[in-house]
Design an enzyme around this catalytic site. Structure first.
Site, short mmCIF file in Angstrom:
data_model
loop_
_atom_site.label_atom_id
_atom_site.label_comp_id
_atom_site.label_asym_id
_atom_site.label_seq_id
_atom_site.Cartn_x
_atom_site.Cartn_y
_atom_site.Cartn_z
N ASP A 119 -53.27 135.67 43.25
CA ASP A 119 -53.43 136.73 44.26
C ASP A 119 -54.88 136.75 44.74
OD1 ASP A 119 -51.45 139.43 44.90
OD2 ASP A 119 -53.55 139.54 45.55
N ASN B 19 -45.00 133.92 48.07
CA ASN B 19 -44.69 135.33 48.33
C ASN B 19 -45.84 136.08 49.00
OD1 ASN B 19 -43.35 138.07 47.52
ND2 ASN B 19 -45.39 138.12 46.59
N LYS C 191 -43.16 134.54 60.21
CA LYS C 191 -42.01 134.43 59.28
C LYS C 191 -40.93 133.49 59.84
CE LYS C 191 -43.45 137.05 55.89
NZ LYS C 191 -43.66 136.51 54.54
N TYR D 137 -46.23 139.05 62.94
CA TYR D 137 -45.52 138.92 61.65
C TYR D 137 -44.23 138.12 61.84
CZ TYR D 137 -43.37 140.53 57.25
OH TYR D 137 -42.77 140.60 56.01
N VAL E 127 -54.56 132.02 49.37
CA VAL E 127 -53.59 130.98 49.76
C VAL E 127 -53.93 130.35 51.11
CG1 VAL E 127 -51.68 131.97 48.42
CG2 VAL E 127 -51.93 132.59 50.84
#
Ligand SMILES: NC(=O)c1ccc[n+]([C@@H]2O[C@H](COP(=O)([O-])OP(=O)(O)OC[C@H]3O[C@@H](n4cnc5c(N)ncnc54)[C@H](O)[C@@H]3O)[C@@H](O)[C@H]2O)c1
Length: 258
Positions: A34, A81, A151, A147, A58
């Protein structure tokens, strides 16, 4: 005995923290990554020895590479995730917000999956990658253009990875959570009126839980899903199948009008 690693990104809170707990319970050694190092250390302390926390961005290739190099073997499961939302109508959205959503959600997924797959290939082992998309990757939603685009990219990227890496025994699938009562949706669901209205739109009549998402992810990561790759599984109580819900049909086709 070899260690069976599961890498879970965004494991410092919300759905990722629950995923880390489920993966540890399934017997994986969990590499919990994280951006928020303090949060992910707290999650790991609660899980115990099976969980190894690390501060990782990430969206930063060198951060991802060094974290992967810490693992004693290629991971058997990788769950992309980590994610962020940047709301705003497209006419007003700052380019920096657009880039941030794409950077973390799409580029982050690409970087982590690629470095993991490269290690699986180098060690001659297969593995499973599960990318967390969203029902926003399947249907547009007001104010969520950045977003939603990121996605939708995760859905297509997962298909492409499945195509390219299948020959190496690497399965890649996506999970598209719906209205989940955890993590980034907590502030929205905290409003009782919004919560009631949102639950009412779901065919199963309730919001989803982080456990609902984790169960689907662990299934796709397991041998039970050995012949499943390139798919997107919506864990959404049926909401994406409800586009025609409450659509007026007029008296001519209304059975109650007999
Ligand atoms: N909660 C929902 O309703 C919902 C619905 C659909 C999809 N999702 C998706 O599920 C995933 C988890 O969401 P959540 O609700 O638990 O969110 P959350 O905001 O509670 O947790 C996200 C975690 O990702 C971490 N993170 C953010 N940027 C990062 C980076 N660059 N590198 C590493 N870690 C980073 C954050 O620190 C945080 O711990 C996300 O991909 C999200 O888009 C959530």
């Amino acid at each position: 005995m070899t260690t069976t690693w599961a890498v879970i990104t965004g494991a410092g809170r919300g759905i990722g923290a629950v995923l880390a707990r489920h993966a540890a319970k399934e017997g994986y050694r969990v590499a919990a990554w994280d951006l928020d190092g303090e949060a992910v250390h707290a999650v790991a302390a609660e899980i115990g020895e099976a969980c190894v926390p690390m501060a990782v961005d990430v969206a930063d290739e060198s951060s991802v590479r060094s974290a992967m190099a810490e693992l004693s073997a290629a991971p058997s499961l990788v769950v992309n995730n980590a994610g962020i939302v940047r709301f705003g109508p497209l006419l007003e959205l700052a380019a920096a917000d657009w880039r941030a959503a794409l950077d973390v959600n799409l580029t982050g997924t690409f970087l982590v999956a690629r470095v993991a797959a490269a290690r699986m290939v180098a060690e001659g082992v297969g593995g499973a990658i599960v990318n967390i998309a969203s029902i926003n990757g399947l249907a547009a939603a007001p104010g969520a253009g950045a977003y939603t685009s990121s996605k939708a990219g995760v859905v297509k990227l997962s298909e492409h990875m499945a195509l390219e890496w299948g020959a190496h025994g690497i399965r890649v699938n996506a999970v598209a959570p719906g209205l989940i009562d955890a993590g980034m949706s907590e502030p929205i669901n905290a409003d009782p009126a919004a919560r009631k209205a949102r639950s009412g739109r779901v065919p199963l009549g309730r919001l989803g839980t982080a456990d609902d998402v984790a169960e689907a992810v662990l299934f796709l990561g397991s041998e039970k899903a050995a012949y499943i790759t390139g798919q997107t599984l919506a864990v959404d109580g049926g909401i994406t199948r409800g586009a025609l819900n409450a659509m007026p049909r007029g008296a001519a086709t209304d059975p109650s009008a007999d």
